[in-house]
Design a protein around this motif. Structure first.
Motif, mmCIF file in Angstrom:
data_model
loop_
_atom_site.group_PDB
_atom_site.id
_atom_site.type_symbol
_atom_site.label_atom_id
_atom_site.label_comp_id
_atom_site.label_asym_id
_atom_site.label_seq_id
_atom_site.Cartn_x
_atom_site.Cartn_y
_atom_site.Cartn_z
ATOM 1 N N ARG A 1 0.829 -1.201 0.000
ATOM 2 C CA ARG A 1 0.000 0.000 0.000
ATOM 3 C C ARG A 1 0.869 1.259 0.000
ATOM 4 N N GLU A 2 1.927 1.270 0.817
ATOM 5 C CA GLU A 2 2.810 2.441 0.883
ATOM 6 C C GLU A 2 3.545 2.677 -0.425
ATOM 7 N N ARG A 3 3.918 1.607 -1.109
ATOM 8 C CA ARG A 3 4.659 1.727 -2.371
ATOM 9 C C ARG A 3 3.755 1.921 -3.579
ATOM 10 N N GLY A 4 2.471 1.779 -3.394
ATOM 11 C CA GLY A 4 1.545 1.963 -4.510
ATOM 12 C C GLY A 4 1.541 0.804 -5.483
ATOM 13 N N ILE A 5 1.946 -0.372 -5.017
ATOM 14 C CA ILE A 5 1.961 -1.565 -5.870
ATOM 15 C C ILE A 5 0.550 -2.137 -5.886
ATOM 16 N N GLN A 6 0.063 -2.455 -7.081
ATOM 17 C CA GLN A 6 -1.290 -3.007 -7.199
ATOM 18 C C GLN A 6 -1.283 -4.206 -8.115
ATOM 19 N N GLY A 7 -2.022 -5.198 -7.731
ATOM 20 C CA GLY A 7 -2.238 -6.346 -8.587
ATOM 21 C C GLY A 7 -3.429 -6.075 -9.488
ATOM 22 N N PRO A 8 -3.788 -7.035 -10.310
ATOM 23 C CA PRO A 8 -4.938 -6.828 -11.188
ATOM 24 C C PRO A 8 -6.238 -6.817 -10.388
ATOM 25 N N HIS A 9 -7.212 -6.132 -10.904
ATOM 26 C CA HIS A 9 -8.525 -6.060 -10.265
ATOM 27 C C HIS A 9 -9.489 -6.949 -11.028
ATOM 28 N N ARG A 10 -10.354 -7.600 -10.303
ATOM 29 C CA ARG A 10 -11.398 -8.392 -10.949
ATOM 30 C C ARG A 10 -12.499 -7.444 -11.394
ATOM 31 N N HIS A 11 -12.868 -7.562 -12.627
ATOM 32 C CA HIS A 11 -13.949 -6.730 -13.148
ATOM 33 C C HIS A 11 -15.228 -7.552 -13.085
ATOM 34 N N ARG A 12 -16.138 -7.117 -12.283
ATOM 35 C CA ARG A 12 -17.397 -7.843 -12.148
ATOM 36 C C ARG A 12 -18.452 -7.201 -13.029
ATOM 37 N N ARG A 13 -19.140 -8.056 -13.756
ATOM 38 C CA ARG A 13 -20.221 -7.568 -14.608
ATOM 39 C C ARG A 13 -21.447 -7.289 -13.752
ATOM 40 N N PRO A 14 -22.219 -6.335 -14.152
ATOM 41 C CA PRO A 14 -23.480 -6.140 -13.434
ATOM 42 C C PRO A 14 -24.411 -7.322 -13.722
ATOM 43 N N SER A 15 -25.264 -7.600 -12.796
ATOM 44 C CA SER A 15 -26.174 -8.719 -12.937
ATOM 45 C C SER A 15 -27.128 -8.476 -14.111
ATOM 46 N N LEU A 16 -27.354 -9.523 -14.881
ATOM 47 C CA LEU A 16 -28.255 -9.408 -16.029
ATOM 48 C C LEU A 16 -29.698 -9.703 -15.642
ATOM 49 N N THR A 17 -29.901 -10.271 -14.468
ATOM 50 C CA THR A 17 -31.241 -10.598 -14.018
ATOM 51 C C THR A 17 -31.864 -9.379 -13.360
ATOM 52 N N ARG A 18 -33.052 -9.040 -13.835
ATOM 53 C CA ARG A 18 -33.769 -7.911 -13.237
ATOM 54 C C ARG A 18 -34.795 -8.450 -12.259
ATOM 55 N N LEU A 19 -34.819 -7.871 -11.106
ATOM 56 C CA LEU A 19 -35.722 -8.317 -10.071
ATOM 57 C C LEU A 19 -37.126 -7.794 -10.362
ATOM 58 N N ASN A 20 -38.088 -8.701 -10.329
ATOM 59 C CA ASN A 20 -39.476 -8.325 -10.511
ATOM 60 C C ASN A 20 -40.022 -7.928 -9.157
ATOM 61 N N LYS A 21 -40.263 -6.649 -8.963
ATOM 62 C CA LYS A 21 -40.680 -6.155 -7.663
ATOM 63 C C LYS A 21 -42.129 -6.517 -7.344
ATOM 64 N N LYS A 22 -42.926 -6.897 -8.353
ATOM 65 C CA LYS A 22 -44.323 -7.238 -8.119
ATOM 66 C C LYS A 22 -44.500 -8.717 -7.817
ATOM 67 N N ALA A 23 -43.479 -9.525 -8.015
ATOM 68 C CA ALA A 23 -43.596 -10.962 -7.812
ATOM 69 C C ALA A 23 -43.732 -11.288 -6.331
ATOM 70 N N ARG A 24 -44.568 -12.313 -6.049
ATOM 71 C CA ARG A 24 -44.755 -12.740 -4.670
ATOM 72 C C ARG A 24 -43.768 -13.854 -4.366
ATOM 73 N N PRO A 25 -43.342 -13.980 -3.106
ATOM 74 C CA PRO A 25 -42.433 -15.064 -2.767
ATOM 75 C C PRO A 25 -43.135 -16.413 -2.897
ATOM 76 N N ALA A 26 -42.364 -17.448 -3.136
ATOM 77 C CA ALA A 26 -42.911 -18.793 -3.272
ATOM 78 C C ALA A 26 -43.501 -19.258 -1.946
ATOM 79 N N PRO A 27 -44.605 -20.004 -1.999
ATOM 80 C CA PRO A 27 -45.201 -20.499 -0.747
ATOM 81 C C PRO A 27 -44.294 -21.525 -0.088
ATOM 82 N N THR A 28 -44.306 -21.490 1.251
ATOM 83 C CA THR A 28 -43.448 -22.432 1.983
ATOM 84 C C THR A 28 -44.230 -23.515 2.652
#
Length: 109
Positions: free
Chosen positions: A82-109
């Motif tokens: 950290r003091e020397r400013g040495i950095q390894g590669p960063h993992r690039h995470r993709r944003p999730s492609l699944t969109r949450l359906n806010k109107k959907a009801r949870p599954a019955p248990t």
């Protein structure tokens, strides 16, 4: 720079114990040795990082000196990197492609 005041007066002025000053003075060799070891570790980590084509992060940079027989703490390696400013590669995470359906009801248990 020299001073004409004694240690006792200066310690009294700063409200510090004389024993603290003498302990600090006595530990100068230890601090210098620690600084030398710190610089040597920083050089080793820099060489390892460059040899790995700048792909090693903290974990691998910590494992390599240990593999060579050098005892070193992972947190110390992280601080040096950290003091020397040495950095390894960063993992690039993709944003999730699944969109949450806010109107959907949870599954019955």
């Amino acid at each position: 720079m020299t001073t004409t005041h004694g240690v006792a007066f200066l310690c009294w002025l700063l409200k510090a114990a004389r024993s603290s000053f003498h302990a600090w003075l006595a530990s100068a060799k230890t601090r210098a040795a620690r600084q030398t070891a710190h610089e040597a570790l920083a050089h080793t980590i820099t060489v390892i990082h460059v040899a790995s084509r700048q792909t090693y992060g903290v974990l691998r940079s910590h494992a390599e000196p240990r593999r060579l027989g050098q005892r070193v703490n992972r947190k110390r390696v992280a601080r040096v990197i950290r003091e020397r400013g040495i950095q390894g590669p960063h993992r690039h995470r993709r944003p999730s492609l699944t969109r949450l359906n806010k109107k959907a009801r949870p599954a019955p248990t």
